[in-house]
Design a protein around this motif. Structure first.
Motif, PDB file in Angstrom:
ATOM      1  N   TYR A 148       0.873  -1.189  -0.003  1.00 18.12           N
ATOM      2  CA  TYR A 148      -0.104   0.015  -0.090  1.00 18.12           C
ATOM      3  C   TYR A 148       0.818   1.124   0.008  1.00 18.12           C
ATOM      4  CZ  TYR A 148      -3.935  -2.916   1.288  1.00 18.12           C
ATOM      5  OH  TYR A 148      -4.782  -4.007   1.306  1.00 18.12           O
ATOM      6  N   ILE A 149       2.075   1.205   0.518  1.00 24.82           N
ATOM      7  CA  ILE A 149       2.759   2.484   0.583  1.00 24.82           C
ATOM      8  C   ILE A 149       4.181   2.418  -0.031  1.00 24.82           C
ATOM      9  CG2 ILE A 149       4.027   3.964   2.423  1.00 24.82           C
ATOM     10  CD1 ILE A 149       2.173   2.670   4.732  1.00 24.82           C
ATOM     11  N   PHE A 150       5.080   1.547   0.288  1.00 21.49           N
ATOM     12  CA  PHE A 150       6.244   1.304  -0.447  1.00 21.49           C
ATOM     13  C   PHE A 150       6.192   0.014  -1.662  1.00 21.49           C
ATOM     14  CE2 PHE A 150       7.082   2.628   3.972  1.00 21.49           C
ATOM     15  CZ  PHE A 150       7.473   3.711   3.720  1.00 21.49           C
ATOM     16  N   ARG A 151       6.424   0.253  -2.783  1.00 19.04           N
ATOM     17  CA  ARG A 151       6.375  -0.452  -3.815  1.00 19.04           C
ATOM     18  C   ARG A 151       7.497  -1.575  -4.040  1.00 19.04           C
ATOM     19  NH1 ARG A 151       0.866  -0.949  -4.887  1.00 19.04           N
ATOM     20  NH2 ARG A 151       0.288   1.079  -4.756  1.00 19.04           N
ATOM     21  N   ASP A 152       8.621  -1.213  -3.318  1.00 19.63           N
ATOM     22  CA  ASP A 152       9.722  -2.024  -3.555  1.00 19.63           C
ATOM     23  C   ASP A 152      10.479  -2.468  -2.357  1.00 19.63           C
ATOM     24  OD1 ASP A 152      10.567   0.335  -2.800  1.00 19.63           O
ATOM     25  OD2 ASP A 152      12.261   0.703  -4.323  1.00 19.63           O
ATOM     26  N   SER A 153      10.002  -2.272  -1.048  1.00 17.91           N
ATOM     27  CA  SER A 153      10.567  -2.482   0.203  1.00 17.91           C
ATOM     28  C   SER A 153       9.328  -2.340   1.312  1.00 17.91           C
ATOM     29  CB  SER A 153      11.908  -2.169   0.332  1.00 17.91           C
ATOM     30  OG  SER A 153      11.555  -0.656   0.662  1.00 17.91           O
ATOM     31  N   THR A 154       9.776  -2.690   2.547  1.00 21.09           N
ATOM     32  CA  THR A 154       8.664  -2.494   3.573  1.00 21.09           C
ATOM     33  C   THR A 154       9.421  -1.710   4.831  1.00 21.09           C
ATOM     34  OG1 THR A 154       7.456  -4.283   3.068  1.00 21.09           O
ATOM     35  CG2 THR A 154       7.217  -3.459   5.288  1.00 21.09           C
ATOM     36  N   SER A 155       8.984  -0.875   5.312  1.00 18.72           N
ATOM     37  CA  SER A 155       9.389  -0.204   6.493  1.00 18.72           C
ATOM     38  C   SER A 155       8.444   0.485   7.214  1.00 18.72           C
ATOM     39  CB  SER A 155      10.508   1.334   6.010  1.00 18.72           C
ATOM     40  OG  SER A 155      10.957   1.646   7.092  1.00 18.72           O
ATOM     41  N   ASP A 156       7.770  -0.277   8.046  1.00 18.24           N
ATOM     42  CA  ASP A 156       6.473   0.114   8.836  1.00 18.24           C
ATOM     43  C   ASP A 156       7.068   0.433  10.183  1.00 18.24           C
ATOM     44  OD1 ASP A 156       4.848  -0.455   6.754  1.00 18.24           O
ATOM     45  OD2 ASP A 156       4.645  -2.838   7.480  1.00 18.24           O
ATOM     46  N   SER A 157       6.394   1.491  10.857  1.00 22.48           N
ATOM     47  CA  SER A 157       6.650   1.845  12.341  1.00 22.48           C
ATOM     48  C   SER A 157       5.591   2.388  13.028  1.00 22.48           C
ATOM     49  CB  SER A 157       7.693   2.911  12.073  1.00 22.48           C
ATOM     50  OG  SER A 157       7.088   4.251  11.524  1.00 22.48           O
ATOM     51  N   THR A 158       5.593   1.897  14.362  1.00 22.58           N
ATOM     52  CA  THR A 158       4.466   2.291  15.322  1.00 22.58           C
ATOM     53  C   THR A 158       5.343   2.697  16.492  1.00 22.58           C
ATOM     54  OG1 THR A 158       3.040   0.709  14.323  1.00 22.58           O
ATOM     55  CG2 THR A 158       2.483   1.461  16.424  1.00 22.58           C
ATOM     56  N   LEU A 159       4.804   4.014  16.952  1.00 23.39           N
ATOM     57  CA  LEU A 159       5.316   4.462  18.140  1.00 23.39           C
ATOM     58  C   LEU A 159       4.152   4.822  19.207  1.00 23.39           C
ATOM     59  CD1 LEU A 159       7.811   5.890  19.743  1.00 23.39           C
ATOM     60  CD2 LEU A 159       6.973   8.012  18.384  1.00 23.39           C
ATOM     61  N   VAL A 160       4.487   4.407  20.511  1.00 21.01           N
ATOM     62  CA  VAL A 160       3.507   4.742  21.435  1.00 21.01           C
ATOM     63  C   VAL A 160       4.346   5.377  22.676  1.00 21.01           C
ATOM     64  CG1 VAL A 160       2.010   3.600  23.116  1.00 21.01           C
ATOM     65  CG2 VAL A 160       2.103   2.879  20.746  1.00 21.01           C
ATOM     66  N   ASN A 161       3.961   6.401  23.208  1.00 22.38           N
ATOM     67  CA  ASN A 161       4.671   7.002  24.610  1.00 22.38           C
ATOM     68  C   ASN A 161       3.356   6.798  25.516  1.00 22.38           C
ATOM     69  OD1 ASN A 161       7.092   7.865  23.700  1.00 22.38           O
ATOM     70  ND2 ASN A 161       6.183   9.354  22.382  1.00 22.38           N
ATOM     71  N   HIS A 162       3.749   6.429  26.675  1.00 18.94           N
ATOM     72  CA  HIS A 162       2.875   6.141  27.740  1.00 18.94           C
ATOM     73  C   HIS A 162       3.072   6.867  29.040  1.00 18.94           C
ATOM     74  CE1 HIS A 162       0.688   3.185  30.620  1.00 18.94           C
ATOM     75  NE2 HIS A 162       0.221   4.374  30.662  1.00 18.94           N
ATOM     76  N   LEU A 163       2.529   7.715  29.622  1.00 15.39           N
ATOM     77  CA  LEU A 163       2.916   8.362  30.751  1.00 15.39           C
ATOM     78  C   LEU A 163       1.664   7.966  31.988  1.00 15.39           C
ATOM     79  CD1 LEU A 163       4.700  10.484  32.084  1.00 15.39           C
ATOM     80  CD2 LEU A 163       3.107  12.360  31.563  1.00 15.39           C
TER      81      LEU A 163
END
Length: 664
Positions: A328-343
Motif C-alpha cells: 500500500y505504501i512502498f512498492r519495492d520494500s517495506t519499512s513500517d513503524s509504530t510509536l507509543v508513548n505512555h505516561l
C-alpha cells in the motif's frame, strides 16, 4: 622484669574460640577422683601477646545467607524478604517458550514470535496496541528483583549450544550492593542471541536495567526506582518452502533450506522509567521487637511511569511468495513503524485495621483505593492520536482468621478513550490444615476494549478501519493445593463474548469478531512423587471448548519429569533425568510476519508424539551447571514436529549452561 600473665587453656571451633571451663579445675572430670599431676603454668610476656593480637585478622566467609531478595509486590504492605535461591531447581529449563505450565506455539526458536498453547486470556483493561508476540522476552518494572546485600553480590550466567552449533546463546550478569544498610543499588545486563535452526531465524535480544531500593531508618518511607532498556531484533523467514521436510528425505542441511522471506526483521525498543514511593502515616507496629518490617496503619503511595515503545518491521525487496500481500505504501520494500508513548501517574491510599496480637492474623482488614491517570501518544504512518484514561482502583482484603481470607479487587475506567472498561475480581482462600491443604475459590468479570490492531491498522501490507464491540470474559475457578503431598488441582470455566481473532479469507488476513459465546472448561492437575532418590513430576491439562476451530488449542497437554538425585565426591549434588512434553492434535494456526499475529488459516492438523529432553544438572561450590540434549527421541516416533503451520520446530541439539554467584 617483664610482667607475666597466666591464660586459661582454649578450644578452637571453626573461626570461634572460647574458654574451656575445665581448665579452671583439672581434676573436675577425671574418673574415680584420681589426682592428675599438676601441669606447668604457661607464661607469656605482655609484649609477645600484644604482637599476636595485632597480627591476628578476623575473617568472614560470605555466603548466600547474606543476600535477601524481594519484588515490588512484596513491599506494598510491609517488607517481605526471601532467601536467595541457589538451588538447581528448574535451572536447566531456561527457555521461556517451554515453561512446563505455560507452553507456547512458536515459529521455531527462542527470540522468535510465539502465542500461548493453552487458553490464557490477558487480564488487562484500557489501551492495548495488540503486540504481545514478544512479551516473554521483555523486562518490565514488576520483574525487577531488589536485593538486601550485606556483602556485594554478583551473578554471572552463560548458556550455549555445543558441538560447534550456534543455534542459541544467552548471557547475563547481575551486580547489587548496599551503599548503606537501608539503601541498595543494582544493575543487570542480559543478552540472548539466536542463530536459529533454519535460515533467517536470527534473533538478538538485549535487556538492561538499573534499580535502587531505599528505606528510611524509621521504616516510614520507601523508594523503588528503576530504568529498563529492552531491544529485540527478531528475524522473520516467512517459514521454509519445504513443507515435507519431516516426511520426504532431503540432503539439504536445515540452515540452507530455502525460505519464503529473506532479510525481514522485527525491531522493538521498549524502555521504561519507573519510580514508586510509599509513606507510612500514623502509628507503626512491628511483628517482633527485633523485626525490621514495619506494619503501617495508614499508607500513601505515588507511582510515576514513563514508557516509550517503538515497533519497526522491515523487509528488503518485494515478496513473490504470497507471505506479504499488497504494497500500500512502498512498492519495492517495506519499512513500517509504530510509536507509543505512555505516561502514568498513580495515587493510592491504604488503610489497615489489625487486632492487638500479630501471632495470628485475625479480623485483619486492609483497604486500598487509588486514582490512575494514563496518557498515551500513538503514532502510525500519517496518523497520530493523543488521549488519556482515568481509572479508579480499589482492593479489599479481609482475614477472618489465619485460616480464611477474602480479597476483592476492582478496576474501572470512568473517563477517557476506553471509558466503561472494567475488571472485577474476587478470591477466597480457606486453609483446612497443614496436612489437608487449602482451597482457593476465584472469579472475575472483565470488559475490555478491542486492541487497536483490531480496529485501525495502516501499514505496507495490511489496512483496515473497523469497529468492534468490547470483548467480555467471565471466569469461575476452584483450586485445591496441598504442599505437603506435592499436589495441586484446579478447575476453571470461561465464558467469552465478542471474541476477537484474525482470520484469512481469499488470502487476505483481517480481524474478525465472533457473534456467539465461547464456553471453555480447563482442568489442570499436578502431582510429584518421591521414591528414595527418584522424583517423578507430573502436570496435566484438559481443555474443552465448543469453538476449537476458532481458539485452536490442544485438548490435552501433559508435562512429566523423572530424575534421580545422586551426590558425587560428597560435594557434587547432582540430578539427572528426562523431561517429556506431549500435546494432542489441534488445528494449527498460521502466522503473519508483518503484524506478528497468529491467524486462522487453512485447517491443518499435524500428528503429535511425545518430545523428550535428557538432562543433568549439578551444584559445585558456588556454581550451578547443566547439560541437556533436546528432542533426544527424534526419529523414534517421527523426524520432527510442528506447532504452527509451515514453521518446523527445532531438531535435536545439546546445550550447556552455568551460573556462578559471588558474594564479596
Amino acid at each position: 622484669m617483664a610482667q607475666v600473665i597466666r591464660t586459661p587453656r582454649t578450644i578452637g571451633t571453626g573461626n570461634t574460640r572460647f574458654n574451656d571451663p575445665s581448665s579452671l579445675n583439672p581434676n573436675q572430670n577425671q574418673p574415680n577422683g584420681q589426682q592428675q599431676p599438676a601441669q606447668p603454668k604457661q607464661e607469656i610476656s605482655v609484649d609477645s601477646l600484644r604482637k599476636q593480637l595485632e597480627t591476628k585478622k578476623d575473617s568472614i566467609i560470605y555466603t548466600a545467607k547474606f543476600i535477601k531478595v524481594t519484588k515490588e509486590e512484596f513491599l506494598r504492605d510491609s517488607t517481605r524478604l526471601f532467601p536467595l535461591d541457589t538451588s538447581t531447581t528448574n535451572f536447566h529449563r531456561f527457555n521461556p517458550l517451554y515453561d512446563p505450565k505455560s507452553p507456547t506455539m512458536n515459529t521455531g526458536a527462542m527470540g522468535l514470535a510465539y502465542r500461548p498453547m493453552l487458553f490464557e486470556p490477558l487480564k488487562t483493561i484500557g489501551f492495548d496496541l495488540g503486540y504481545h508476540f514478544f512479551d516473554r522476552y521483555l523486562t518490565k518494572p514488576e520483574d525487577i528483583i531488589y536485593y538486601q546485600a550485606r556483602s556485594q553480590f554478583t551473578e554471572m550466567y552463560m548458556l550455549s549450544t555445543t558441538f560447534g552449533v550456534n543455534a542459541e546463546q544467552a548471557f547475563h550478569v547481575i551486580h547489587s550492593q548496599n551503599i548503606k544498610p537501608n539503601w541498595n543499588v543494582g544493575a543487570k545486563y542480559a543478552t540472548n542471541r539466536t542463530e536459529g535452526y533454519y535460515f533467517g531465524q536470527t534473533a538478538n535480544n538485549l535487556n538492561a536495567s538499573l534499580w535502587t531500593w531505599y528505606e528510611s531508618k524509621n521504616k516510614r518511607y520507601t523508594l523503588l526506582a528503576n530504568a529498563i532498556f529492552n531491544t529485540i531484533k527478531s528475524g522473520e523467514n516467512g517459514s521454509i518452502r519445504n513443507d515435507s521436510i519431516f516426511t520426504v528425505p532431503t540432503v539439504v542441511q536445515p540452515e540452507f533450506e530455502a525460505t519464503r522471506l529473506d532479510g525481514a526483521l522485527h525491531n522493538w525498543r521498549y524502555n521504561t522509567i519507573n519510580i514508586k514511593q510509599f509513606y507510612n502515616i500514623g502509628k507503626q507496629r512491628f511483628a517482633s521487637a527485633d523485626s525490621t518490617s514495619a506494619l503501617p496503619t495508614q499508607r500513601v503511595s505515588y507511582n510515576f511511569t514513563y514508557n516509550r515503545q517503538k515497533y519497526f518491521f522491515r523487509n528488503e525487496g518485494v515478496d513473490t511468495t504470497g507471505v506479504l500481500n499488497n504494497y500500500y505504501i512502498f512498492r519495492d520494500s517495506t519499512s513500517d513503524s509504530t510509536l507509543v508513548n505512555h505516561l502514568k501517574n498513580e495515587f493510592a491510599y491504604s488503610f489497615y485495621l489489625r487486632g492487638k496480637k500479630l501471632s495470628f492474623l485475625k479480623n485483619e482488614l486492609k483497604l486500598d483505593v487509588g486514582l490512575v491517570q494514563d496518557f498515551y501518544d500513538y503514532k502510525q504512518v500519517n496518523y497520530q492520536s493523543q488521549f488519556q484514561n482515568l481509572s479508579l482502583k480499589g482492593t479489599l482484603n479481609y482475614s477472618f482468621s489465619d485460616k480464611a481470607s477474602l480479597k476483592v479487587d476492582l478496576q474501572q475506567i470512568f473517563q477517557g478513550r476506553n471509558i466503561g472498561d472494567f475488571l472485577y475480581q474476587a478470591q477466597s482462600e480457606i486453609k483446612l490444615s497443614n496436612s489437608a491443604g487449602r482451597l482457593v475459590l476465584g472469579a472475575y468479570s472483565q470488559n475490555q476494549s478491542p486492541a487497536i490492531i483490531y480496529e485501525r491498522w495502516f501499514s505496507n501490507h495490511h489496512r483496515w478501519n473497523l469497529n468492534f464491540d468490547n470483548q467480555k470474559t467471565q471466569n469461575l475457578s476452584f483450586a485445591y493445593l496441598n504442599p505437603k503431598y506435592h499436589f495441586q488441582a484446579k478447575a476453571e470455566y470461561f465464558l467469552v463474548s465478542n471474541h476477537l481473532y484474525f482470520s484469512s479469507e481469499n488470502n487476505i488476513i483481517e480481524p474478525k469478531q465472533l457473534g456467539s459465546n465461547i464456553n471453555l472448561l480447563k482442568l489442570s492437575v499436578g502431582k510429584d512423587f518421591k521414591f528414595g532418590k527418584f522424583t517423578f513430576e507430573n502436570y496435566l491439562v484438559y481443555q474443552k471448548t465448543d469453538f476449537e476451530q476458532i481458539l485452536r488449542t490442544p485438548e490435552v497437554y501433559t508435562f512429566h519429569s523423572i530424575y534421580m538425585h545422586q551426590n558425587f565426591f560428597k560435594v557434587l549434588k547432582t540430578e539427572f533425568g528426562f523431561d517429556v512434553r506431549y500435546f494432542s492434535q489441534y488445528t494449527a494456526p498460521s502466522y503473519a510476519p508483518a503484524i506478528g499475529q497468529f491467524y486462522n488459516g487453512e485447517a491443518v492438523r499435524f500428528n503429535t508424539w511425545p518430545i523428550a529432553d535428557a538432562w543433568i544438572r549439578t551444584n559445585w561450590k558456588r556454581a550451578n551447571l547443566f547439560l541437556r540434549y533436546n528432542y533426544v527421541n527424534k526419529g523414534l516416533f517421527s523426524n520432527g514436529y510442528y506447532t504452527v503451520n509451515r514453521y518446523p520446530m527445532p531438531y535435536s541439539i545439546a546445550q550447556f549452561g552455568v551460573k556462578w554467584n559471588f558474594y564479596d
